[in-house]
Design a protein around this motif. Structure first.
Motif, short mmCIF file in Angstrom:
data_model
loop_
_atom_site.label_atom_id
_atom_site.label_comp_id
_atom_site.label_asym_id
_atom_site.label_seq_id
_atom_site.Cartn_x
_atom_site.Cartn_y
_atom_site.Cartn_z
N VAL A 1 0.84 -1.20 0.00
CA VAL A 1 0.00 0.00 0.00
C VAL A 1 0.87 1.25 0.00
N LEU A 2 1.90 1.26 0.87
CA LEU A 2 2.76 2.44 0.96
C LEU A 2 3.52 2.67 -0.33
N SER A 3 3.90 1.57 -1.01
CA SER A 3 4.69 1.74 -2.23
C SER A 3 3.84 2.28 -3.37
N GLN A 4 2.50 2.18 -3.26
CA GLN A 4 1.66 2.71 -4.33
C GLN A 4 1.40 4.21 -4.17
N ILE A 5 1.60 4.73 -2.93
CA ILE A 5 1.36 6.16 -2.72
C ILE A 5 2.70 6.89 -2.82
N PRO A 6 2.85 7.84 -3.75
CA PRO A 6 4.15 8.52 -3.88
C PRO A 6 4.39 9.52 -2.75
N LEU A 7 4.76 8.98 -1.58
CA LEU A 7 4.93 9.85 -0.40
C LEU A 7 6.10 10.81 -0.57
N LEU A 8 7.17 10.36 -1.26
CA LEU A 8 8.35 11.21 -1.40
C LEU A 8 8.09 12.40 -2.32
N ASP A 9 7.01 12.30 -3.14
CA ASP A 9 6.71 13.42 -4.03
C ASP A 9 6.13 14.61 -3.30
N VAL A 10 5.83 14.43 -1.99
CA VAL A 10 5.28 15.55 -1.22
C VAL A 10 6.42 16.37 -0.65
N GLY A 11 6.46 17.64 -0.95
CA GLY A 11 7.43 18.51 -0.27
C GLY A 11 8.72 18.72 -1.01
N ILE A 12 9.43 17.62 -1.37
CA ILE A 12 10.75 17.78 -1.95
C ILE A 12 10.71 18.54 -3.29
N PRO A 13 9.78 18.23 -4.22
CA PRO A 13 9.77 18.99 -5.48
C PRO A 13 9.41 20.46 -5.28
N ALA A 14 8.74 20.78 -4.15
CA ALA A 14 8.34 22.17 -3.93
C ALA A 14 9.56 23.08 -3.80
N ILE A 15 10.62 22.53 -3.15
CA ILE A 15 11.83 23.34 -2.97
C ILE A 15 12.46 23.63 -4.33
N LEU A 16 12.48 22.60 -5.21
CA LEU A 16 13.05 22.81 -6.54
C LEU A 16 12.17 23.73 -7.37
N SER A 17 10.85 23.61 -7.16
CA SER A 17 9.93 24.48 -7.90
C SER A 17 10.17 25.93 -7.56
N LEU A 18 10.65 26.19 -6.35
CA LEU A 18 10.96 27.56 -5.95
C LEU A 18 12.00 28.16 -6.88
N TYR A 19 13.01 27.34 -7.26
CA TYR A 19 14.01 27.85 -8.20
C TYR A 19 13.50 27.80 -9.62
N PHE A 20 13.06 26.60 -10.06
CA PHE A 20 12.78 26.43 -11.49
C PHE A 20 11.55 27.19 -11.93
N ASP A 21 10.52 27.30 -11.07
CA ASP A 21 9.33 28.01 -11.48
C ASP A 21 9.40 29.48 -11.11
N TRP A 22 9.58 29.77 -9.82
CA TRP A 22 9.46 31.17 -9.39
C TRP A 22 10.65 31.98 -9.83
N PHE A 23 11.86 31.56 -9.41
CA PHE A 23 13.05 32.38 -9.70
C PHE A 23 13.30 32.46 -11.19
N SER A 24 13.24 31.31 -11.87
CA SER A 24 13.58 31.26 -13.29
C SER A 24 12.57 32.06 -14.11
N SER A 25 11.28 31.94 -13.78
CA SER A 25 10.27 32.70 -14.53
C SER A 25 10.51 34.19 -14.39
N PHE A 26 10.72 34.63 -13.15
CA PHE A 26 10.91 36.05 -12.91
C PHE A 26 12.16 36.54 -13.62
N MET A 27 13.23 35.74 -13.50
CA MET A 27 14.51 36.09 -14.08
C MET A 27 14.41 36.24 -15.60
N GLN A 28 13.76 35.27 -16.24
CA GLN A 28 13.70 35.30 -17.70
C GLN A 28 12.83 36.44 -18.20
#
Lengths: 86, 249
Positions: free
Chosen positions: B203-230
């Motif tokens: 059951v636990l292996s079917q729920i992508p628990l690691l996808d919670v939180g960690i991509p948000a930190i990267l999204s801060l750079y790739f989405d917010w910073f990069s969009s504003f910068m470009q």
């Protein structure tokens, strides 16, 4: 066999294209380092220096972006074209 | 495991002239343009001189920021470029940030940036011809000596191409990397939790628990910073190219 060769060539080419990332990395690091020195010397000019540095970094990044786009083309576009030519 | 990286999906096809494909880029761009227009109309209703409302204060702040941005980089006499630059900036940043609500970002499609860059190229050429006349514009290609003409033409054409590819490459690299990270974290999650015995591990292996939180930190750079910068860099380069086109004697 020919298909495998084409795919291999495209994959190797994409990997080689990303070597272009080295140059911008070094250049941007140098630019940021110099900007830090300048801010240390003249803290009141910080905002001007920062915006100039960001612009310079963006321009220095261009060659890396070209490499990245070439890599993308080699992965997503080139195999289709070359396999279609067979 | 399914990793799906692709261009703008085609939503429907208009059956004229052999079928004109309408991609999600077009639809999302029109929605963003309507949103920005609506926001501008909403902010500028009932303008007053005294006792201004909060809405008018926001509008005045935005307009004065845009004016300062253009004046600081081009000079006071370029007042009529303020609407163009602020429109480019707003369109670029909202397009890039639209990936946050789950639609395909229009700036992850090369056509969007190429059309902006062609617009800027036309403006640069127009400014050059206006400053030096047609002969002066043509003569500019033979500087400093006649032999260098092909290289001058290439460098003239490289301007819009490099502007478009810079913006496109930055947004698309963020998109590709975040897609790969989501897939990798889901795979890692499956491998990690399937080590647990029995039904709990399944059951636990079917729920992508690691996808919670960690991509948000990267999204801060790739989405917010990069969009504003470009967006910042695109409008900044537009201003600098136009201003330097007018300077050439």
């Amino acid at each position: 066999m020919e298909k495998a060769l084409i795919l291999m060539g495209c994959a190797i080419g994409a990997g080689l294209a990303l070597i272009a990332g080295i140059g911008p990395g070094i250049g941007e690091g140098y630019a940021v380092g110099k900007t830090c020195e300048a801010i240390g010397r003249q803290p009141e000019a910080k905002s001007d220096l920062t915006s100039t540095m960001l612009l310079g970094c963006a321009i220095a990044e261009t060659t890396g972006i070209y490499g990245f786009v070439t890599g993308l083309l080699l992965i997503f576009v080139a195999p289709g074209i070359f396999l279609g030519m067979l | 495991m399914e990793i799906n990286i692709q261009g703008a999906p085609i939503l429907f096809t208009i059956p004229v002239l052999g079928g004109i494909p309408i991609t999600s880029t077009l639809v999302v761009t029109w929605v963003i343009m309507l949103l920005l227009t609506g926001l501008s109309i909403f902010l500028t209703r009932n303008l007053k001189v005294k006792n201004i409302s909060k809405r008018q204060a926001i509008a005045e702040y935005l307009v004065s920021t845009a004016e300062n941005f253009v004046h600081g980089n081009m000079g006071e006499k370029w007042d009529r470029y303020v609407p163009l630059i602020s429109a480019l900036f707003a369109l670029s940043i909202v397009s890039s940030l639209s990936s946050l609500v789950g639609v395909f970002a229009p700036t992850a499609d090369l056509n969007t940036e190429l059309s902006w860059a062609v617009l800027v190229f036309v403006l640069i050429t127009y400014t050059k011809i206006k400053t030096g006349g047609v002969l002066g514009y043509a003569k500019g290609f033979t500087e400093p000596i006649f032999v260098l003409t092909p290289f001058n033409i290439i460098s003239e054409l490289a301007t819009p191409i490099s502007m478009a590819f810079r913006h496109f490459g930055n947004i698309v690299s963020g998109y590709v990397i975040s897609t790969l990270i989501y897939a990798a974290l889901a795979a890692a999650n499956r491998a990690l939790f399937s080590l647990l015995p029995g039904a709990v591990g399944w059951v636990l292996s079917q729920i992508p628990l690691l996808d919670v939180g960690i991509p948000a930190i990267l999204s801060l750079y790739f989405d917010w910073f990069s969009s504003f910068m470009q967006a910042f860099i695109f409008s900044m380069l537009t201003m600098m190219y136009i201003a330097s086109a007018a300077e050439s004697d």
